[in-house]
Design an enzyme around this catalytic site. Structure first.
Site, PDB file in Angstrom:
ATOM      1  N   ARG A 254      -7.410   2.975  13.174  1.00 54.17           N
ATOM      2  CA  ARG A 254      -8.273   1.783  13.116  1.00 54.17           C
ATOM      3  C   ARG A 254      -8.187   0.982  14.418  1.00 54.17           C
ATOM      4  NH1 ARG A 254     -11.620  -0.659   9.358  1.00 54.17           N
ATOM      5  NH2 ARG A 254     -11.083   0.668   7.610  1.00 54.17           N
TER       6      ARG A 254
ATOM      7  N   GLU B  87       0.844  -1.195   0.000  1.00 52.39           N
ATOM      8  CA  GLU B  87       0.000   0.000   0.000  1.00 52.39           C
ATOM      9  C   GLU B  87       0.880   1.247   0.000  1.00 52.39           C
ATOM     10  OE1 GLU B  87      -3.246   0.095   2.853  1.00 52.39           O
ATOM     11  OE2 GLU B  87      -3.462   2.253   2.637  1.00 52.39           O
TER      12      GLU B  87
ATOM     13  N   GLU C 215     -10.441  -8.183   4.507  1.00 53.88           N
ATOM     14  CA  GLU C 215      -9.679  -8.230   5.756  1.00 53.88           C
ATOM     15  C   GLU C 215     -10.366  -8.933   6.929  1.00 53.88           C
ATOM     16  OE1 GLU C 215      -9.211  -3.906   5.200  1.00 53.88           O
ATOM     17  OE2 GLU C 215      -7.308  -4.217   6.248  1.00 53.88           O
TER      18      GLU C 215
HETATM   19  N1  MTE Z   1      -6.138 -11.702  -1.009  1.00 57.68           N
HETATM   20  C1  MTE Z   1      -5.093 -12.069  -1.780  1.00 57.68           C
HETATM   21  N2  MTE Z   1      -5.166 -13.214  -2.458  1.00 57.68           N
HETATM   22  N3  MTE Z   1      -3.969 -11.306  -1.869  1.00 57.68           N
HETATM   23  C2  MTE Z   1      -3.843 -10.126  -1.168  1.00 57.68           C
HETATM   24  O1  MTE Z   1      -2.821  -9.447  -1.266  1.00 57.68           O
HETATM   25  N4  MTE Z   1      -4.904  -8.538   0.419  1.00 57.68           N
HETATM   26  C3  MTE Z   1      -5.896  -8.397   1.494  1.00 57.68           C
HETATM   27  C4  MTE Z   1      -7.268  -8.874   1.007  1.00 57.68           C
HETATM   28  N5  MTE Z   1      -7.164 -10.174   0.426  1.00 57.68           N
HETATM   29  C5  MTE Z   1      -4.940  -9.712  -0.327  1.00 57.68           C
HETATM   30  C6  MTE Z   1      -6.094 -10.546  -0.314  1.00 57.68           C
HETATM   31  C7  MTE Z   1      -6.031  -7.016   1.944  1.00 57.68           C
HETATM   32  S1  MTE Z   1      -4.950  -6.441   3.101  1.00 57.68           S
HETATM   33  C8  MTE Z   1      -7.018  -6.188   1.490  1.00 57.68           C
HETATM   34  S2  MTE Z   1      -7.208  -4.633   2.076  1.00 57.68           S
HETATM   35  C9  MTE Z   1      -7.975  -6.635   0.459  1.00 57.68           C
HETATM   36  O2  MTE Z   1      -7.725  -7.956   0.022  1.00 57.68           O
HETATM   37  C10 MTE Z   1      -7.864  -5.682  -0.724  1.00 57.68           C
HETATM   38  O3  MTE Z   1      -8.674  -6.049  -1.773  1.00 57.68           O
HETATM   39  P1  MTE Z   1     -10.241  -5.704  -1.829  1.00 57.68           P
HETATM   40  O4  MTE Z   1     -10.403  -4.323  -1.311  1.00 57.68           O
HETATM   41  O5  MTE Z   1     -10.573  -5.837  -3.253  1.00 57.68           O
HETATM   42  O6  MTE Z   1     -10.914  -6.702  -0.944  1.00 57.68           O
HETATM   43  N1  HPA Z   2      -7.598   0.775   5.885  1.00 62.90           N
HETATM   44  C1  HPA Z   2      -6.649   0.307   5.063  1.00 62.90           C
HETATM   45  N2  HPA Z   2      -5.783   1.061   4.444  1.00 62.90           N
HETATM   46  C2  HPA Z   2      -5.849   2.382   4.656  1.00 62.90           C
HETATM   47  C3  HPA Z   2      -6.807   2.934   5.489  1.00 62.90           C
HETATM   48  C4  HPA Z   2      -7.736   2.090   6.133  1.00 62.90           C
HETATM   49  O1  HPA Z   2      -8.623   2.505   6.890  1.00 62.90           O
HETATM   50  N3  HPA Z   2      -6.596   4.264   5.508  1.00 62.90           N
HETATM   51  C5  HPA Z   2      -5.545   4.476   4.690  1.00 62.90           C
HETATM   52  N4  HPA Z   2      -5.096   3.348   4.176  1.00 62.90           N
HETATM   53 MO1  MOS Z   3      -5.214  -3.966   3.271  1.00 59.67          MO
HETATM   54  S1  MOS Z   3      -4.063  -3.909   4.963  1.00 59.67           S
HETATM   55  O1  MOS Z   3      -6.082  -2.504   3.715  1.00 59.67           O
HETATM   56  O2  MOS Z   3      -4.081  -3.457   2.096  1.00 59.67           O
END
Ligand code: MTE
Ligand code: HPA
Ligand code: MOS
Length: 752
Positions: free
Chosen positions: A304, A226, A707
């Site tokens: 958070r 990120e 998450e």
């Molecule tokens: N799933 C896979 N396969 N690979 C990833 O890197 N990242 C996780 C989750 N699931 C991740 C994953 C995290 S930290 C987040 S925030 C969300 O996926 C981000 O994707 P989304 O917002 O589309 O759910």
């Molecule tokens: N969640 C995950 N990533 C982020 C956030 C949050 O609330 N704010 C900024 N980056």
């Molecule tokens: Mo997920 S820790 O918000 O990339």
């Protein structure tokens, strides 16, 4: 339907940074990083390194045309150390040569000398020295100070949780190409293309429109990309800008583990007050967050932790404080759960301890205090559409909890060496970036003259299946076969000002924008058909399964014919749209607001078997009832559930970061840093999605899935602790994650 990337992945055909065919003349960069945790650089000599055969350039802070600054929220982080280094693994320079091997060998030819300072690694020590990342923040509800005296039971304690290395399959990396007129294109393995673009522009002293960032897919991010994909991308851009040649930089695994930040370890103090009947009346907690040497995302993660400190419970009097402490470790960063897992572990530890004092099962306290509609969170949001209790009750019934407890009791009474434990782990996770501004996304949709569709959004595909979900959105709105739709790479020239794909919002935000863009095109198509039939008493025009219906009657006009006709009549077949989550806000002065679009609830039942002779354990089952709204894609959501749970269990049990006294990471490879493999993963993971189809929440009434499942992993810690207690009733619980087999064994045989 399946994740449409699955076939590519299985055949090894998905293209990650290191799979790309590179242009002729591509150069390779390697990073020289600090071997010491805190020091002043007193000598730096590249004369020998420069003359190594094949080396084309060595770049340091002195070569930066713009600013030597990559801090995202707080401007406190340099790209290359200039005078001082603040952690082991901090980049100082890059060597760029004809091959990765030459670049890595040449790093050793750079002469560098330091005067060492005393480093600080412990957050409480750094707090005492006043070394904070940002001012401390406190959320409060009711009046804890007044409430303590009304409580029948008071408990206090300290809780520790360790960091966690992301172990995304694809290490950090980037490839930059120079183009004409001083522009640069960067292919980056990032969750945040715009952050890479903006920071590369600042470092190179260019406007953002001279930097194009493209992300086809990334081999996992889990939060680790990120913010922390930025330095490597910017380094390749800098070298490429200076040398006018393509430059590639892919970190080796060991470099990645040493140089990048991890989940924040937390050290926390809590106090909890309860009534005789088991109501939690007051809760006070202070989190000492180990931020590492620069802010990175620590302030957002701290936020958070504050939001989720009371988990899925209603606590009328609460005071939650988080202190972000600067230490001489790599800047810690986002990791699935984003500060919530650390906070939930403290809450659950407090409940466990209170239950122990009361001589009851923690589940009694958990259930009694579950949050319900109309209850207020510490941040002022009044809960609507709570499914906390419904998940709990469904789990009790669906998984026959009473029988489970009975069976385990019987097992334990019959076995001396093997002991079983069970835990309940309810969760609550707010969906939306806690920084309201970030809750926006855009999409660009083209329909080509053959009826095929191209969708570009801000979302980055990292294995979580967001591209499949976006395809589903377009397919649903147009009512056309999903195979007609392609989701393109994420590209800052096509879709601008992207928020990172994070906070589990990828599908809600980008699916939301895609939906609007598709609806706009559909509207034009319908108007076009209406105009064609102007005088024929036409009431409705619809497209269903690729066929046009007029007044509810099927016509012979098919999707691709309609598109072709519309094009011939000069109707625009492209649309750009923007989506912003409605009605959310947060007032940081009052620390009150409605920061989340909605909350995700669920509960996990974990059963473990402990070998009390060896300290090793098996996770028999994790059985979950989870509110995913109307699950948008069951297979993908199930994959997210399983992956999240296992990753959470890894953090709670075997993933242990160990450091030498001088701060050197000892667990810098897969032989020393163990993550769950298929043998360690729970023997059984069952997921029951709660039937909850009526509430309007995320995209097409689904709820974000990325998450929240991570949090269920915490349940394994408590199931293990229960099993340990069966073997040793006078066990002194340490409330410290990870609970490795080694720690289990020591605790079981510790002298009283
Ligand atoms: N799933 C896979 N396969 N690979 C990833 O890197 N990242 C996780 C989750 N699931 C991740 C994953 C995290 S930290 C987040 S925030 C969300 O996926 C981000 O994707 P989304 O917002 O589309 O759910
Ligand atoms: N969640 C995950 N990533 C982020 C956030 C949050 O609330 N704010 C900024 N980056
Ligand atoms: Mo997920 S820790 O918000 O990339």
């Amino acid at each position: 339907m399946k994740n449409t990337d699955a076939c590519l992945h299985v055949r090894g055909e998905s293209v990650f940074i290191d799979d790309r065919l590179v242009p002729e003349g591509t150069l390779y960069a390697a990073v020289l990083s600090s071997p010491v945790p805190h020091a002043k650089i007193i000598e730096f000599d590249i004369s020998k390194a420069k003359s190594v055969e094949g080396v084309e350039g060595i770049f340091t802070a002195d070569d930066i045309p713009g600013v030597n600054q990559i801090g995202n929220i707080i401007k406190d982080e340099v790209l290359f150390a200039d005078e001082e280094v603040h952690y082991i693994g901090q980049p100082i320079a890059i060597v760029v040569s004809k091959s990765d091997v030459i670049s890595h060998k040449t790093i050793n030819e750079i002469k560098i000398e330091f005067v060492k300072f005393t480093p600080v690694f412990d957050p409480r020590e750094s707090y005492k020295k006043g070394q904070l990342i940002t001012p401390t923040r406190t959320f409060s509800l009711g009046d804890v100070d007044n409430e303590w005296k009304k409580c029948d039971l008071l408990i206090e304690g300290t809780v520790e949780s360790g960091g966690q290395e992301h172990i995304y399959m694809e290490t950090q990396g980037a490839l930059a190409y120079p183009s004409e007129d001083g522009t640069i294109k960067i292919i980056s393995s990032t969750q945040a293309p715009t952050a890479v673009q903006r920071i590369a522009a600042n470092v190179l002293g260019l406007p953002m429109n001279k930097i194009e960032v493209d992300v086809l897919r990334i081999g996992g991010g889990f939060g680790g990309k990120e913010d922390q994909a930025v330095p490597w991308a910017v380094m390749t851009a800098l070298a490429s800008f200076k040398l006018k040649k393509p430059v590639k930089l892919v970190l080796h695994r060991k470099e990645d583990i040493i140089m990048t930040g991890k989940r924040h370890s937390y050290s926390s103090d809590y106090k909890m007050g309860l009534s005789k009947g088991g109501k939690i009346l007051a809760y006070e907690v202070t989190f000492y967050q180990n931020a590492g040497a620069a802010a990175d995302l620590s302030t957002a993660i701290m936020e958070r932790s504050l939001f989720h400190a009371t988990n899925s419970y209603y606590i009328p009097n609460a005071k939650i404080t988080c202190i972000s402490c600067k230490t001489n470790l790599p800047p810690n960063t986002a990791f699935r759960g984003f500060g919530a897992p650390q906070a939930l572990f403290v809450m659950e530890s407090a409940i466990y301890k209170a239950a122990d004092k009361l001589g009851i099962n923690p589940s009694v306290l958990q259930e009694k205090n579950l949050i319900k509609d109309g209850d207020e969170f510490t941040y002022g949001m009044i809960l609507k559409n709570s499914t906390a209790r419904k998940c709990w009750q469904t789990a009790e019934k669906h998984y026959s909890i009473e029988k489970l407890y009975k069976d385990v009791k019987e097992f334990n009474s019959k076995n001396k060496i093997f002991k079983k434990g069970i835990s309940m782990m309810p969760i609550c996770f707010g969906i939306s970036f806690t920084n309201t501004m970030l809750n926006q996304a855009s999409a660009l949709v083209h329909v080509y003259t053959d009826g095929s569709v191209s969708v570009s959004t801000a979302a980055v595909e990292m294995g979580q299946g967001v591209n499949t979900k976006i395809r589903q959105v377009a397919s649903e709105v147009f009512s056309i076969n999903i195979n007609r739709i392609r989701v393109e790479s994420t590209n800052t020239s096509r879709v601008s000002n992207t928020s990172p794909t994070a906070a589990s919002t990828g599908a809600d935000l980008n699916g939301g924008a895609t939906r609007i863009a598709c609806m706009n095109i559909l509207e034009r198509l319908k108007n076009f058909v209406s105009d064609k039939h102007k005088n024929q008493n036409l009431k409705t025009v619809e497209i269903m399964d690729e066929v046009v219906y007029l007044n509810g009657k099927k016509t012979g006009l098919k999707w691709d014919e309609l598109i072709n006709e519309a094009y011939t009549n000069r109707i625009s077949l492209s649309a750009q749209a923007h989506y912003a989550t409605p009605d959310i806000y947060f007032d940081k002065k009052k620390e009150k607001g409605e920061p989340f679009a909605y909350h995700v609830f669920g509960v996990a039942v974990t059963e473990v078997t402990l070998d009390c002779l060896k300290g090793i354990y098996e996770i028999d089952s994790v059985k979950i009832v989870h509110d995913a709204g109307k699950s948008f894609n069951r297979l993908i959501d199930l994959g997210q559930m399983e992956g999240g749970v296992v990753q959470g269990i890894g953090w709670a049990t075997i993933e242990e970061l160990m450091y030498a006294k001088d701060g050197k990471l000892l667990t810098d490879s897969f032989s020393t840093y163990k993550i769950p493999d298929i043998y360690f993963a729970p023997f059984e993971i069952k997921v029951h999605f709660l039937e909850n189809k009526n509430t309007q929440v995320g995209i097409f009434n689904s709820k974000a899935i990325g998450e929240p499942p991570f949090l269920y992993g915490i349940g394994t810690y408590f199931a293990l602790t229960k099993a340990m207690k069966e073997f040793r009733p006078d066990l002194k619980e340490k409330f410290s994650i990870p609970l490795t087999p080694e720690k289990v064994l020591l605790a079981l045989y510790e002298k009283p």
